[in-house]
Design an enzyme around this catalytic site. Structure first.
Site, PDB file in Angstrom:
ATOM      1  N   ASN A 157     -25.098  -8.210  92.328  1.00 43.28           N
ATOM      2  CA  ASN A 157     -24.321  -7.319  93.186  1.00 43.28           C
ATOM      3  C   ASN A 157     -24.213  -5.885  92.682  1.00 43.28           C
ATOM      4  O   ASN A 157     -24.034  -4.978  93.483  1.00 43.28           O
ATOM      5  CB  ASN A 157     -22.942  -7.911  93.487  1.00 43.28           C
TER       6      ASN A 157
ATOM      7  N   GLU B  11     -17.486 -13.613  83.127  1.00 38.61           N
ATOM      8  CA  GLU B  11     -16.825 -12.874  84.209  1.00 38.61           C
ATOM      9  C   GLU B  11     -17.236 -13.558  85.499  1.00 38.61           C
ATOM     10  O   GLU B  11     -18.400 -13.509  85.890  1.00 38.61           O
ATOM     11  CB  GLU B  11     -17.259 -11.414  84.193  1.00 38.61           C
TER      12      GLU B  11
ATOM     13  N   CYS C  24     -16.999  -8.235  92.774  1.00 43.87           N
ATOM     14  CA  CYS C  24     -16.111  -9.303  92.306  1.00 43.87           C
ATOM     15  C   CYS C  24     -14.650  -8.879  92.351  1.00 43.87           C
ATOM     16  O   CYS C  24     -13.762  -9.693  92.540  1.00 43.87           O
ATOM     17  CB  CYS C  24     -16.494  -9.684  90.896  1.00 43.87           C
TER      18      CYS C  24
ATOM     19  N   GLU D 171     -13.986  -8.235  77.974  1.00 43.52           N
ATOM     20  CA  GLU D 171     -14.944  -7.266  77.455  1.00 43.52           C
ATOM     21  C   GLU D 171     -14.360  -5.878  77.715  1.00 43.52           C
ATOM     22  O   GLU D 171     -13.359  -5.735  78.400  1.00 43.52           O
ATOM     23  CB  GLU D 171     -16.318  -7.470  78.093  1.00 43.52           C
TER      24      GLU D 171
HETATM   25  P1  NAD Z   1     -24.716 -16.819  90.503  1.00 41.92           P
HETATM   26  O1  NAD Z   1     -23.770 -17.527  89.613  1.00 41.92           O
HETATM   27  O2  NAD Z   1     -25.340 -17.566  91.610  1.00 41.92           O
HETATM   28  O3  NAD Z   1     -25.942 -16.252  89.650  1.00 41.92           O
HETATM   29  C1  NAD Z   1     -25.736 -15.395  88.550  1.00 41.92           C
HETATM   30  C2  NAD Z   1     -26.895 -15.558  87.577  1.00 41.92           C
HETATM   31  O4  NAD Z   1     -26.866 -16.858  87.023  1.00 41.92           O
HETATM   32  C3  NAD Z   1     -28.259 -15.374  88.204  1.00 41.92           C
HETATM   33  O5  NAD Z   1     -29.074 -14.662  87.315  1.00 41.92           O
HETATM   34  C4  NAD Z   1     -28.746 -16.808  88.359  1.00 41.92           C
HETATM   35  O6  NAD Z   1     -30.152 -16.938  88.370  1.00 41.92           O
HETATM   36  C5  NAD Z   1     -28.150 -17.439  87.120  1.00 41.92           C
HETATM   37  N1  NAD Z   1     -27.968 -18.889  87.181  1.00 41.92           N
HETATM   38  C6  NAD Z   1     -27.683 -19.650  88.265  1.00 41.92           C
HETATM   39  N2  NAD Z   1     -27.564 -20.959  87.897  1.00 41.92           N
HETATM   40  C7  NAD Z   1     -27.765 -21.000  86.549  1.00 41.92           C
HETATM   41  C8  NAD Z   1     -27.772 -22.048  85.587  1.00 41.92           C
HETATM   42  N3  NAD Z   1     -27.520 -23.320  85.924  1.00 41.92           N
HETATM   43  N4  NAD Z   1     -28.015 -21.742  84.307  1.00 41.92           N
HETATM   44  C9  NAD Z   1     -28.237 -20.462  83.943  1.00 41.92           C
HETATM   45  N5  NAD Z   1     -28.266 -19.434  84.801  1.00 41.92           N
HETATM   46  C10 NAD Z   1     -28.024 -19.690  86.093  1.00 41.92           C
HETATM   47  O7  NAD Z   1     -23.956 -15.525  91.005  1.00 41.92           O
HETATM   48  P2  NAD Z   1     -24.487 -14.429  92.042  1.00 41.92           P
HETATM   49  O8  NAD Z   1     -24.564 -15.068  93.385  1.00 41.92           O
HETATM   50  O9  NAD Z   1     -25.696 -13.785  91.472  1.00 41.92           O
HETATM   51  O10 NAD Z   1     -23.296 -13.360  92.016  1.00 41.92           O
HETATM   52  C11 NAD Z   1     -22.164 -13.450  92.824  1.00 41.92           C
HETATM   53  C12 NAD Z   1     -21.022 -14.067  92.050  1.00 41.92           C
HETATM   54  O11 NAD Z   1     -20.794 -13.355  90.868  1.00 41.92           O
HETATM   55  C13 NAD Z   1     -19.710 -14.023  92.804  1.00 41.92           C
HETATM   56  O12 NAD Z   1     -19.019 -15.235  92.630  1.00 41.92           O
HETATM   57  C14 NAD Z   1     -18.935 -12.911  92.125  1.00 41.92           C
HETATM   58  O13 NAD Z   1     -17.541 -12.981  92.223  1.00 41.92           O
HETATM   59  C15 NAD Z   1     -19.403 -13.060  90.722  1.00 41.92           C
HETATM   60  N6  NAD Z   1     -19.234 -11.810  89.967  1.00 41.92           N
HETATM   61  C16 NAD Z   1     -18.210 -11.715  89.074  1.00 41.92           C
HETATM   62  C17 NAD Z   1     -17.994 -10.523  88.379  1.00 41.92           C
HETATM   63  C18 NAD Z   1     -16.853 -10.360  87.403  1.00 41.92           C
HETATM   64  O14 NAD Z   1     -16.821  -9.350  86.707  1.00 41.92           O
HETATM   65  N7  NAD Z   1     -15.916 -11.281  87.327  1.00 41.92           N
HETATM   66  C19 NAD Z   1     -18.850  -9.435  88.601  1.00 41.92           C
HETATM   67  C20 NAD Z   1     -19.873  -9.577  89.529  1.00 41.92           C
HETATM   68  C21 NAD Z   1     -20.063 -10.774  90.202  1.00 41.92           C
HETATM   69  O1  6OD Z   2     -16.623  -2.055  85.899  1.00 46.83           O
HETATM   70  C1  6OD Z   2     -16.999  -3.010  85.216  1.00 46.83           C
HETATM   71  O2  6OD Z   2     -17.098  -2.962  83.990  1.00 46.83           O
HETATM   72  C2  6OD Z   2     -17.356  -4.259  85.873  1.00 46.83           C
HETATM   73  N1  6OD Z   2     -17.691  -5.289  85.069  1.00 46.83           N
HETATM   74  C3  6OD Z   2     -17.342  -4.324  87.209  1.00 46.83           C
HETATM   75  C4  6OD Z   2     -17.634  -5.482  87.938  1.00 46.83           C
HETATM   76  C5  6OD Z   2     -17.917  -5.414  89.246  1.00 46.83           C
HETATM   77  C6  6OD Z   2     -18.190  -6.603  89.971  1.00 46.83           C
HETATM   78  O3  6OD Z   2     -18.798  -6.658  90.983  1.00 46.83           O
END
Ligand code: NAD
Ligand code: 6OD
Length: 488
Positions: A157, A256, A290, A469
């Protein structure tokens, strides 16, 4: 049109998959194939982890903190010099408006390296003088040492921002990294390989293995016995799978994860500012942030005004080509993700929501008609138990509910398994502090949203993450503290 081949970056060189495994990269604006992505498996992960392990013992491992910090600043400068290349790569991968990528995302890539280059030079460690029976005492002091090879698993994202948020502190602390970017967004992680070579980062320090998650590069990386720690941003369910993989080697994790973030809007707020802030929190990046807001609680006296003002904001958003100046809304990342978001749009209707605006797919001209577009959507009238109020959708949508008492708003905000962030809008500072202290999240913004100081702790409570972090918290995760006790 297949015009680009994305390869792994291992030991300072771009290489293809040994068995020739690859998949198509489609761009979200029109679903056209724009490239081929090599898919890594066990062999590529082994090679990358081996290169990263060897690099720990080479010039990188012997480098002073000052030289490392200087190199990190050079990475930041090189990202800035190649700004347009990074913007273009991210625009193709995500389809988001150029103006947003230019202002919010790519500058953070450079800033992440600069801030951690400075932080690592200024971090202290503790020391204690311990009394001993002979009266001479002993001096204890702690050394910070790198953990080793760090596995970095990233989502799609905000690809460069989120990847460098982990890679920069990991390198600042003297580790080496193997990065697995999302299968949807291989662009900026591979471009960063070129930057590493250009500024003279020793080979093997920064490696990228492309691929998917389960039974692909992601899973192999998290299971690799020579990976000392894993830092992951993505879905909560994926975090759970990675934690199981990490358990085998008793490896440290920093997670995260997902969110279902509430906004709480009090009647005494600056309404224009609240509308502006919450419309960004709900619709920026097509709702794929997120920290974004999917649940909004508004105090009853301003409920109607708030709903109609947010409706106007949603309806003013202009989907279109990322580079068009008038574009203010991008598509979702993929057809698969669009199907998920649209399934929630249908569910909201079935659960009895009143649709204030949106709820479907916009009409797009020409080739854009094939892209992953959805309408910005606002619902009211649902019970707090409805699935669209409880589950993370990760799209440009929100449910708005009224409240009367402060305590009720806090209880509704906390009634979730997630705990990433909140945004609180009020002119009453005492109330702002009181409410912020009670909402169970890692990050509370008051009269603002996504206002970042990179020295502050960043992370989630409950199922939104493990660890923090940012600033010294990143340095804590990416180093091991080794205590030395010297008898005086
Ligand atoms: P995702 O969990 O589907 O994938 C993230 C990464 O993990 C990708 O590179 C994917 O290939 C890898 N992956 C998937 N299954 C795996 C496994 N079993 N072992 C190892 N790697 C694996 O997430 P997404 O769809 O790419 O991103 C969206 C999600 O990320 C949303 O839930 C969002 O809230 C979350 N997100 C959280 C934050 C935060 O800071 N808390 C920031 C950005 C996104
Ligand atoms: O600002 C940041 O450091 C951070 N980790 C943002 C995350 C955005 C999620 O989509």
């Amino acid at each position: 049109m297949t015009d680009k081949t994305f390869q792994h970056f291992i030991d300072g060189a771009f290489v293809g998959s040994r068995e020739g495994r690859a998949f198509e990269k489609r761009r979200p604006i029109d679903n056209a194939v724009v490239g081929v992505v090599h898919e890594g498996g066990g062999a590529e992960v082994d090679a990358a982890v081996e290169a990263a392990s060897v690099a720990l013992k080479g010039p990188w491992g012997r480098m002073t903190v000052e030289t490392r910090a200087d190199l990190l600043h050079r990475i930041g400068s090189e990202i800035t010099r190649r700004f347009d290349d990074f913007v273009t790569a991210e625009m193709v991968d995500t389809g988001q408006p150029k103006s947003m990528i230019e202002h919010a995302f790519i500058p953070r890539g450079a800033a992440n390296f600069n801030i951690f280059a400075d932080a690592v030079k200024n971090v202290a460690t503790e020391s204690f003088v311990t009394p001993t029976p002979d009266g001479a005492g002993a001096l204890n002091y702690a050394l910070r040492v790198p953990k080793g090879v760090i596995g970095v698993i990233c989502p799609w994202n905000a690809p460069l921002l989120l990847m460098t948020w982990k890679v920069a502190p990991a390198l600042a602390c003297g580790n080496t990294v193997v990065v697995k970017p999302s299968e949807e967004t291989p662009g900026t992680a591979t471009l960063l390989g070129e930057v590493m070579n250009a500024v003279g980062i020793p080979k093997g320090v920064y490696n990228v293995v492309l691929g998917r998650g389960p039974e692909s590069a992601g899973e192999y990386l998290t299971r690799h016995p020579k990976v000392a720690a894993i830092t992951f941003t993505g879905e909560t369910q994926t975090g759970s799978a990675i934690m199981q993989a990490a358990a085998a080697g008793i490896r440290d994790v920093s997670f995260e994860l997902g969110g279902k973030n509430p906004a709480v809007v009090f009647a005494d707020c600056d309404l224009d500012a609240a509308i502006e802030g919450i419309s960004r929190a709900t619709f920026l990046n097509c709702g794929q942030i997120c920290l974004g807001t999917e649940r909004i609680y508004v105090q009853r006296p301003i409920f109607e005004r708030f709903v109609s003002a947010l409706k106007a904001k949603a309806e003013a958003l202009k989907p279109g080509y990322p580079h068009d100046k008038g574009t203010s809304l991008g598509p979702l990342i993929s057809q698969e993700h669009r199907n998920k978001v649209l399934s929630y749009y249908r569910r909201a209707k079935a659960e009895g929501a009143t649709i204030v605006t949106g709820g479907g797919v916009p009409e797009m001209p020409g080739e854009l008609a094939h892209g992953s577009w959805v309408q910005p959507t606002i619902w009211i009238g649902l019970a707090e138990t409805a699935s669209v109020v409880r589950e993370e959708i990760f799209g440009p949508c929100c449910h708005i509910a009224p409240f009367d008492e402060e305590e009720v708003a806090i209880a509704m905000a906390n009634d979730t398994e997630y705990g990433l962030s909140t945004t609180i809008w009020t002119r009453d500072l005492a109330r702002a502090h009181r409410v912020a202290a009670q909402i169970e999240v890692g990050i509370s913004w008051v009269n603002s949203w996504f206002l970042r100081d990179l020295r502050t702790p960043f992370g989630g409570s409950k199922r939104s993450g493990i660890g923090r972090e940012g600033g010294v918290h990143s340095l804590d995760f990416y180093t091991e503290l080794r205590n030395v006790c010297v008898k005086l």
